[in-house]
Design a protein around this motif. Structure first.
Motif, short mmCIF file in Angstrom:
data_model
loop_
_atom_site.label_atom_id
_atom_site.label_comp_id
_atom_site.label_asym_id
_atom_site.label_seq_id
_atom_site.Cartn_x
_atom_site.Cartn_y
_atom_site.Cartn_z
N GLU A 1 0.84 -1.21 0.00
CA GLU A 1 0.00 0.00 0.00
C GLU A 1 0.87 1.26 0.00
O GLU A 1 0.61 2.20 -0.74
N ALA A 2 1.89 1.26 0.86
CA ALA A 2 2.80 2.42 0.94
C ALA A 2 4.08 1.99 1.63
O ALA A 2 4.11 0.99 2.37
N VAL A 3 5.15 2.72 1.36
CA VAL A 3 6.42 2.50 2.06
C VAL A 3 6.52 3.55 3.17
O VAL A 3 6.31 4.73 2.92
N TRP A 4 6.81 3.08 4.38
CA TRP A 4 6.89 3.99 5.52
C TRP A 4 8.32 4.48 5.72
O TRP A 4 9.17 3.73 6.20
N GLU A 5 8.55 5.75 5.39
CA GLU A 5 9.90 6.30 5.47
C GLU A 5 10.26 6.69 6.89
O GLU A 5 11.41 6.59 7.30
N SER A 6 9.28 7.21 7.64
CA SER A 6 9.58 7.69 9.00
C SER A 6 8.31 7.66 9.84
O SER A 6 7.25 7.33 9.34
N ASP A 7 8.44 8.05 11.11
CA ASP A 7 7.33 8.08 12.06
C ASP A 7 6.38 6.88 11.91
O ASP A 7 5.24 7.00 11.47
#
Lengths: 238, 297
Positions: free
Chosen positions: A185-191
């Motif tokens: 769905e998405a790549v989590w770069e931070s937080d």
């Protein structure tokens, strides 16, 4: 990133997760509520025991905590490659896990997958890929096989595959390629905690991956073909 | 009696359904082909190795899909998988009596690795969604390439699995295991061992397949119809009780047979007399011995 470091970033409100034989299970607080956590670590090979243990944890959540979200932490080298696992019917154990996750989702449990290290074929297909939505960390390795092995099997030179992979995400491993195809769905770069909170809030049980793959341009045929099969039905009904 | 094993996918599906009732969706004339194989200079097929459509089974409207083992071992690529998913979605829209899956596949098509993997998970979800809509899903396994990898998982998401003795159902193929873990782990050229481990008889005894039939399309046809009736009465959707029962069954299997090294030991554990001779028996003789001992009867 190891699972403890990951958990402290993902669940800053606290977590109580134990590791046993590469299998992770427990609870955590996310976005102010309890969630069930299951997963694997150290690139676990998924054999019959781990598949069954994960299934039990899912069923237990459905039994005792109706509606509680489930977070699946994925790090696996794929299904365990042993004669014993095949003799015991490992595909049935995998399918059982998949059915339990799917059933939980039908019962209103939000299910979020996160590939935090490695995800390969059989170990991934009945875990993260059956979640409402699956996410990945930027460095996650996601693949069926590496390009050298693919070159051997397809008899296409590896250099050519590397070249093709630049334009076609179907061929090469990686979180970004799976994002382009709609599988992630998405790549989590931070937080990570904020991302998880958002994921829990926006999760839907509808499988949108083929349309995402089309929108993002990484998998252009799947959605169109599905629609072509279904559309004929609507034409007939009208 | 027409052999199921030797028939093509299209021939299986036509003979499985009532005569002249099969209507194919996206037939080869529409040339819906893989967008990836050409880039690898690999041959394409105008149906991408899967035949899907509608027809009647003993007068009842059903959908069916048959994977063609002769094309890339029936492996699932982007288009192949999407045709399957589309069929299940349409089955829900038209509320058909059942979806019959004539599975023959090595799993994910490695030429389209990533797309194939996502496709198989989409098929799994579509199968379970179809069941949740109350529509029985029946898997038939009797092709020369067996049913492996992701499709081995998909088959076990169906309500009922019907196999012939010649059919094979597992996850990783023997060659894959031998390559990864050595010939002493699994000798892929030991045909008898491969069949004991993955073949229809072992799966029937363990409860991974519910019906075993001789290698004949007619036998599969009758079994598919009976299975459809059975599931109609029992309910197609997953239930919490059903999942608990399956969980307990799989746990018992692990506790009882987890230390065994050869399927023959398991058959002996089940109380089957002269277990080593089981592979020699024909389907009827096998059932006469197996039915009172098998798990999940």
């Amino acid at each position: 990133m190891n699972w403890r470091e990951l958990s402290s970033q993902l669940f800053p409100e606290g977590f109580d997760i134990v590791e046993r034989d590469l299998f992770l299970s427990g609870t955590a607080r996310a976005a102010g509520a309890e969630v069930t956590v299951i997963g694997t670590t150290e690139h676990a090979p998924i054999g019959v025991e781990i598949a069954l243990a994960q299934a039990k944890a899912v069923l237990d959540t459905v039994d005792r905590h109706p509606g509680r979200p489930i977070v699946i932490l994925v790090d696996t080298q794929g299904q365990r490659l042993r004669h014993r696992d095949e003799m015991l019917g490992i595909n049935s154990y995998m399918a059982h896990l998949g059915k339990c996750i799917d059933f939980a989702r039908c019962r209103g449990h939000k299910v979020i997958g996160l590939v935090y290290d490695q995800a390969l074929s059989g170990g991934f297909i009945t875990s993260g890929l059956l979640a409402d939505a699956c996410y990945a960390l930027p460095d996650a390795t996601i693949r069926v096989m590496g390009l050298p092995a693919m070159a051997r099997i397809t008899k296409v030179p590896e250099e050519r595959l590397v070249e093709l992979a630049k334009a076609n995400p179907v061929f090469a491993p990686g979180a970004h390629n799976y994002f382009m195809m709609g599988g992630i769905e998405a790549v989590w770069e931070s937080d990570l905690a904020a991302n998880l909170a958002r994921a829990l809030e926006t999760a839907t049980s509808e499988d949108r991956r083929s349309s995402l793959g089309e929108e993002r341009g990484g998998r252009r045929s799947a959605h169109r073909v599905m629609q072509a099969v279904v559309a004929d039905a609507h034409a007939r009904a009208a | 009696m027409t052999s199921y094993l030797e028939a093509s996918a299209r021939s299986r599906i036509r003979k499985l359904l009532d005569p002249n009732t099969f209507h194919e969706f996206l037939p080869p004339s529409e040339r819906v082909i893989s967008p990836h194989l050409g880039q690898l200079d690999a041959p394409v097929s105008f149906d991408d190795g899967i035949v899907i459509g509608s027809g009647l089974l003993q007068g009842r409207k059903v959908f069916a899909a048959a994977q063609e083992g002769e094309f890339m071992g029936g492996a699932v690529g982007e288009v192949h998988g999407a045709k399957l998913v589309g069929l299940f979605k349409r089955a829900m829209a038209e509320k058909v009596g059942a979806v019959i899956l004539l599975a023959e596949s090595g799993g994910v098509r490695l030429h389209e690795a990533n797309a194939g993997l996502i496709a198989v998970s989409e098929v799994m979800r579509a199968v379970l969604e179809t069941r949740a809509a109350g529509i029985p899903v029946i898997a038939l396994i009797g092709g020369a390439n067996g049913c492996f990898g992701g499709m081995g998982i998909v088959a076990r998401c169906a309500n009922v699995v019907v196999m012939s003795e010649e059919g094979r159902l597992a996850m990783s193929g023997p060659e894959v295991i031998e390559t990864a873990a050595g010939v002493e782990e699994f000798d892929s050229r030991d045909r008898a061992l491969v069949w004991r481990t993955t073949g229809g008889k072992h799966r029937y005894l363990l409860g991974d397949c519910q019906v075993i039939v001789p290698d004949s399309i007619d036998a599969f046809r009758n079994a598919a119809f009976d299975a459809m009736q059975f599931v109609d009465a029992a309910g197609a959707e997953l239930t919490l009780d059903g999942l608990h029962a399956e969980n307990a069954m799989l746990e018992r299997r692990l506790a009882n047979f987890g230390t065994r090294t050869d399927p023959v030991e398991i058959w002996s554990d089940l109380g089957i007399p002269a277990a080593p001779t089981l592979p020699m028996l024909d389907a009827d003789a096998f059932r006469a011995v197996a039915d009172s001992h098998r798990i999940g009867k």
